[in-house]
Write an enzyme that holds these catalytic residues in place. Structure first.
Site, PDB file in Angstrom:
ATOM      1  N   LYS A   1       1.009  -1.373   0.002  1.00 46.01           N
ATOM      2  CA  LYS A   1      -0.051  -0.173   0.014  1.00 46.01           C
ATOM      3  C   LYS A   1       0.984   1.249   0.039  1.00 46.01           C
ATOM      4  O   LYS A   1       2.092   1.337   0.521  1.00 46.01           O
ATOM      5  CB  LYS A   1      -0.820  -0.159   1.389  1.00 46.01           C
ATOM      6  CG  LYS A   1      -1.928  -0.880   1.369  1.00 46.01           C
ATOM      7  CD  LYS A   1      -2.819  -1.158   0.219  1.00 46.01           C
ATOM      8  CE  LYS A   1      -4.047  -2.228   0.416  1.00 46.01           C
ATOM      9  NZ  LYS A   1      -4.731  -2.237  -1.027  1.00 46.01           N
ATOM     10  N   CYS A   2       0.389   2.247  -0.273  1.00 45.78           N
ATOM     11  CA  CYS A   2       0.965   3.709  -0.462  1.00 45.78           C
ATOM     12  C   CYS A   2       1.610   3.831   0.781  1.00 45.78           C
ATOM     13  O   CYS A   2       0.775   3.554   1.922  1.00 45.78           O
ATOM     14  CB  CYS A   2      -0.050   4.671  -0.810  1.00 45.78           C
ATOM     15  SG  CYS A   2       0.589   6.442  -1.004  1.00 45.78           S
ATOM     16  N   PRO A   3       2.586   4.374   0.955  1.00 52.86           N
ATOM     17  CA  PRO A   3       3.608   4.867  -0.005  1.00 52.86           C
ATOM     18  C   PRO A   3       4.645   3.815  -0.583  1.00 52.86           C
ATOM     19  O   PRO A   3       5.540   4.323  -1.221  1.00 52.86           O
ATOM     20  CB  PRO A   3       4.473   6.279   0.677  1.00 52.86           C
ATOM     21  CG  PRO A   3       4.489   5.678   2.057  1.00 52.86           C
ATOM     22  CD  PRO A   3       3.278   4.817   2.484  1.00 52.86           C
TER      23      PRO A   3
END
Length: 75
Positions: A13-15
């Site tokens: 998942k981001c980042p």
């Protein structure tokens, strides 16, 4: 043109996809390509922005069944 090494970032998942891509690209030779596989919905925005910001060429971007696939070239 070769799409280069495949870098599997699915499940991250981001980042993390951008951070891991930045580190991986730094170690590649000039002209090398890297193919990314991602499942993070934000990668469709984040990866093109990263390429523009860091000066990499986004050769290809496409939606896949589970996310996105990108090919990035180091200048």
């Amino acid at each position: 043109m070769s799409s280069g090494e495949l870098y599997d970032l699915r499940g991250l998942k981001c980042p993390l996809p951008v951070l891991k891509t930045r580190k991986k690209m730094a170690g590649l030779a000039s002209g090398a390509c890297l193919t990314l596989e991602t499942t993070d919905p934000l990668a469709g925005i984040d990866i093109p922005h990263f390429c523009h910001q860091d000066g990499y060429e986004l050769v290809m971007s496409e939606r896949t069944e589970s996310g996105h696939r990108f090919v990035i070239r180091k200048p």
